[in-house]
Design an enzyme around this catalytic site. Structure first.
Site, short mmCIF file in Angstrom:
data_model
loop_
_atom_site.label_atom_id
_atom_site.label_comp_id
_atom_site.label_asym_id
_atom_site.label_seq_id
_atom_site.Cartn_x
_atom_site.Cartn_y
_atom_site.Cartn_z
N HIS A 1 -6.14 11.17 7.47
CA HIS A 1 -7.68 11.28 7.12
C HIS A 1 -8.17 11.50 8.43
O HIS A 1 -8.03 10.92 9.56
CB HIS A 1 -8.25 9.84 6.69
CG HIS A 1 -9.52 9.85 6.42
ND1 HIS A 1 -9.82 10.60 5.34
CD2 HIS A 1 -10.70 9.48 6.86
CE1 HIS A 1 -11.37 10.42 5.15
NE2 HIS A 1 -11.71 9.53 6.04
N CYS B 1 11.24 4.59 2.55
CA CYS B 1 12.30 3.77 2.02
C CYS B 1 13.48 4.37 2.48
O CYS B 1 13.70 5.57 2.52
CB CYS B 1 12.20 3.45 0.57
SG CYS B 1 10.70 2.61 -0.03
N ASP C 1 12.22 -35.32 7.53
CA ASP C 1 12.28 -34.14 8.19
C ASP C 1 11.81 -33.12 7.15
O ASP C 1 12.49 -32.86 6.45
CB ASP C 1 13.72 -33.81 8.67
CG ASP C 1 13.78 -32.30 9.63
OD1 ASP C 1 12.77 -32.17 10.02
OD2 ASP C 1 14.72 -32.28 9.57
N SER D 1 8.50 7.83 -0.27
CA SER D 1 7.34 7.24 -0.83
C SER D 1 6.17 8.11 -0.48
O SER D 1 6.03 9.01 -1.21
CB SER D 1 7.38 5.71 0.24
OG SER D 1 6.22 5.11 -0.25
#
Length: 397
Positions: free
Chosen positions: A68, A83, A273, A63
């Site tokens: 930063h 992944c 319910d 991925s």
């Protein structure tokens, strides 16, 4: 390969400013950290800001990752998402922090995709996170998103991210919903259940002496998934028999409102319910089954002295709005209303009858020894304790 991954978001603090502004060093540190964590770096790009600061982005076979930097603050934001199981994003953050000499690391790990966790909304700005170790079934049924998976509470059913029942506590929930109503009703022969896809309430009603239970649920796919995957409620064989009407339980896949308009049967107990009311979502189709008009329609099919029971929300202060409204609505429709707050704490239930019962708590506790079904999770003292409404529902709004 499953559609699943892990996303680690981190902040590094106490990093020397010169390190955070050194592009070659940061590129090498990020590449080494990702490779050391088992990831495959396909491409790495960087941008130098003026007068200082860097953004690095690594494209991974698994991925991506990014950094930063804020040299003046001695800090950096780090984002690693992978992944599959080959790469460890948490390990990548640890290796990068060590390489940069970070003094403090704040991180959070977010499982994503088919496995990981469910964030259940509890109130404004508040969620409960369920760790799901294995997804047994999930899908959108046309009415709701359904997930059945293994949690610390055993096999658990979620609808639209809200836990509906769990192996460890489902009997606490279902007995709290049904047993007070069974005890308040003069007889239990004919029972109608609207919702309650697991089928537990239907089975308990039969055990309590009901000769016929009509179970109405709009979501056939959810009911059938529950029968296949949940270790409680209907089995696939029992559900197939109920769908055929072979036995005391008859399953009808229909809208509860429409069923009530069309049936000519009368019931000693009606059970509603449903998932919790969602006033913030006008599109939630089940909201209309909480209103006064629906209560009146449901109560119109009751026998003389019959009882309507419903899931009425939660007593917890920060999510009690459904309960406050339900108490008002039941009070508008029924002469007698009995509250039961379950041991599970989160759920409150209301039972209403058009009969004026002078002391409903004494009535239900006196009848408890005579009930053919023997409750496992409540007794007379629990009925007395659970009958006390939360303070917020007993004061003027």
């Amino acid at each position: 390969m499953k559609f699943a991954g892990r996303h680690v978001l981190a902040e590094l603090h106490g990093v020397p400013a010169e390190t955070l502004n050194d592009q070659p060093a940061l590129r090498a540190a990020l590449r080494d950290a990702l490779t050391g964590a088992g990831a495959t770096v396909l491409q790495l790009v960087a941008h130098q800001f003026s007068p200082r600061g860097l953004t690095l982005l690594a494209m991974l076979a698994e991925s991506h990752a990014s950094v930063h930097t804020w040299p003046d603050a001695g800090a950096a934001f780090v984002d690693v998402f992978t992944c599959g199981d080959a790469a460890d994003p948490d390990r990548a953050v640890t290796l990068l922090a060590e390489a940069l000499g970070a003094r403090r690391v704040h991180r959070q790990s977010v499982p994503r995709g088919e496995t990981g966790q469910v964030e259940e909304p509890m109130g404004a700005g508040l969620h409960r996170v369920w760790q799901v170790s294995e997804v047994l079934w999930s899908g959108h049924t046309g009415f709701q998103d359904v997930l059945i998976g293994r949690t610390a509470h055993g096999v658990t059913l979620f609808c639209d991210d809200e836990r509906q029942s769990a192996e460890a506590s489902q009997l606490v929930y279902h007995e709290a919903l049904l047993v007070p109503a069974l005890l308040l009703a003069p007889q239990v022969d004919q029972v109608l259940v609207i919702g309650s896809s697991e089928g537990v309430v239907s089975q308990l009603a039969v055990a309590a002496g009901a000769r016929r239970v009509d179970h109405v649920d709009i979501d056939a796919e959810c009911v059938r998934a529950c029968a296949r995957r949940l270790p409680y409620g209907y089995t696939p064989e029992a559900l197939a028999a109920a769908e055929r009407g072979d036995g005391p339980v008859h399953v009808h896949y229909a809208d509860g409102w429409a069923y009530l308009a069309e049936t000519d049967r009368r019931y000693d107990v009606v059970v509603v319910d449903l998932p919790d009311e969602r006033p913030e979502d006008p599109a939630a189709q089940h909201n209309r089954l909480y209103g006064v008009d629906f209560l009146r329609r449901a109560s119109s099919v009751l026998t003389d002295g019959g009882v309507l029971a419903g899931q009425a929300g939660c007593a917890t202060l920060w999510r009690s709005e459904t309960l406050l409204r339900s108490v008002e609505r039941f009070g508008e429709v029924f002469a007698t209303v009995l509250h039961y707050g379950s041991d599970e704490h989160e759920w409150s239930f209301l039972a209403g009858t058009h009969r004026a019962v002078e002391d409903p708590v004494r009535t239900v506790t006196a009848r408890l020894p005579e009930l053919p079904y023997r409750p496992v999770t409540l007794d007379a003292d629990a009925l007395r304790r659970g009958a006390v409404l939360p303070h917020a529902t007993r004061r003027p709004r």
